[in-house]
Enzyme design. Structure first.
Site, PDB file in Angstrom:
ATOM      1  N   SER A  97     -10.222  17.529 140.759  1.00 54.09           N
ATOM      2  CA  SER A  97     -11.333  16.611 140.361  1.00 54.09           C
ATOM      3  C   SER A  97     -11.156  15.531 139.180  1.00 54.09           C
ATOM      4  CB  SER A  97     -12.590  17.383 139.994  1.00 54.09           C
ATOM      5  OG  SER A  97     -12.221  18.039 138.785  1.00 54.09           O
ATOM      6  N   GLU A 123     -17.199  21.849 138.459  1.00 52.66           N
ATOM      7  CA  GLU A 123     -17.816  20.777 137.936  1.00 52.66           C
ATOM      8  C   GLU A 123     -19.532  20.767 137.896  1.00 52.66           C
ATOM      9  OE1 GLU A 123     -16.500  18.465 136.244  1.00 52.66           O
ATOM     10  OE2 GLU A 123     -14.327  18.521 136.969  1.00 52.66           O
ATOM     11  N   TYR A 183       2.968  21.081 119.792  1.00 53.59           N
ATOM     12  CA  TYR A 183       2.742  21.132 121.339  1.00 53.59           C
ATOM     13  C   TYR A 183       4.056  22.025 122.075  1.00 53.59           C
ATOM     14  CZ  TYR A 183       1.432  20.062 126.000  1.00 53.59           C
ATOM     15  OH  TYR A 183       0.834  19.927 127.423  1.00 53.59           O
TER      16      TYR A 183
END
Length: 396
Positions: A49, A74, A235
């Site tokens: 999405s 969602e 990261y």
């Protein structure tokens, strides 16, 4: 109702349906302007999405003429609360796909759960009689409930071993400051791997294999990020990086399991872009703002759709898929050009609140952040009332 952006921290709590649809249309238009791609015909996108997952679905559909099933989690609109941007994106995508005569259906729910895996397999059997030839795994979630034990796991954005202090930026205020990130404990490291590692990708592929719905020669790809040494402590060498390494290591096992189908699994290492997940990581938004400046100056900047078109056209469907020595597909290659990284590193040493707007593209970063939620989109009149109750056609 009139919809305006309401930003809290690194999240916008509203989304604009017309703006989201315009962003989806821009990506569709880009793909349609490219030469027709040779590629998959029946595509399952897990995490379909937003971001790279949405771009993958658009590229498969409008570039390859593929049928697609998208899985996502969602929220639709309720009362005065808008739907989530991914809901509006998916509604716009399905509308355009159906208009073009393309099969597109969606499943909304927790992709980590066994129930959603079973629903997806039932739909594949019913509508496609199997033959899925590409599975894209593009989930990004801060938490995961184990489908067997019910235990709730939450990821953390921390270092491993030692605390880390470096520059960061307040994106909305436009100020450069310093941030110290504390190291994670053993449980936090394990939990982050549980949420963001390769276990669920493996579970999806195992379920699809067992159900017999994968085609001969099937490919599956998941997305990762490496980045420069500048961001390694938070990261690549932090909790999120260890989880990504687990995701990357999953490829070996998947390739073994796909041998009988002559199938293959890949990790695509993608470029640093503005996403909801990246906006939450200290240091990264400042790096991205400087990177955008350098790459735009060199005419090398790409967004999600440009990256995924290049993945499909120049990597994933070549006779011999080009990978680095670690077996990774690298479409972050332009970001990692030595001359690009040298300029970013020089700017990093100079950047301060006083010169931030001159030597970075914070303005472009901000605009892309707002565009994630359908705002600051060209051609949209935000002074007009809009209907926030938009349906995803296949979810009616």
């Amino acid at each position: 109702m009139l919809v305006e952006p309401k930003v809290r921290g690194f999240i916008c709590t509203t989304a604009h349906p017309v703006g989201c649809a315009a962003q989806v249309q821009r990506q569709i238009d880009y793909v349609k302007q490219q030469p027709t791609l040779s590629g998959p015909k029946k595509v399952l996108v897990i995490g379909a999405s937003t971001g790279y997952g949405l771009a993958s679905r658009i590229t498969a559909s409008f570039g390859c003429g593929a049928q697609t099933i998208g899985v996502f989690f969602e929220k639709e609109a309720a009362g005065k609360r808008t739907a989530s941007p991914g809901w509006y994106n998916s509604a716009a995508f399905e509308k355009e796909a159906h208009k073009a005569g393309l099969y597109a259906k969606s499943i909304n729910g927790d992709a980590f759960s066994n129930d959603i895996k079973e629903q997806t397999i039932e739909l594949i059997k019913k509508d496609w009689q199997g033959d899925v030839d590409l599975v894209v795994y593009s989930l990004a979630s801060p938490r995961r409930i184990d489908p067997v034990t019910g235990e709730d796991y939450r990821s953390v954005l921390k270092t491993v071993g030692q605390p880390f202090t470096d520059k960061t930026v307040d994106v909305l205020a436009g100020t450069v400051g310093e941030v110290t990130i504390d190291p994670a404990n053993a449980d936090e490291i394990a939990n982050t791997e549980k949420v963001m590692g390769g276990e669920d990708w493996q579970l999806w592929m195992d379920a699809l294999l067992e159900a017999g719905v994968l085609a001969k020669g099937v490919k599956t790809v998941a997305y990762s990020y490496v980045g420069p040494e500048l961001t390694f402590p938070i990261y690549r060498e932090g909790t999120i990086g260890l989880a990504k390494k687990h995701l990357e290591a999953t490829v070996t096992n998947l390739n073994e399991k796909l041998t009988g189908l002559s199938g293959s699994a890949y990790i695509s290492v993608n470029k640093c872009l503005v996403t909801q997940a990246a906006a939450a990581i200290p240091v990264v938004p400042l790096y991205a703002s400087l990177l955008y400046k350098v790459m735009k100056d060199k005419n090398l900047h790409e967004g999600c759709i440009e990256q995924i078109v290049r993945l499909f056209s120049e990597r994933l469907y070549e006779d011999k898929v080009p990978c680095d020595k670690e077996g990774l597909i690298r479409i972050d290659d332009w970001e990692m050009k030595p001359e690009v990284q040298a300029e970013v590193e020089a700017l990093w040493k100079q950047v301060s609140t006083e010169n931030l707007m001159d030597i970075s593209d914070l303005a472009g970063y901000r605009q892309e952040f707002y565009q994630l939620f359908g705002f600051e989109t060209k051609g949209v009149d935000y002074s007009q009332d809009v209907d926030v109750n938009v349906a995803v056609p296949s979810l009616k």
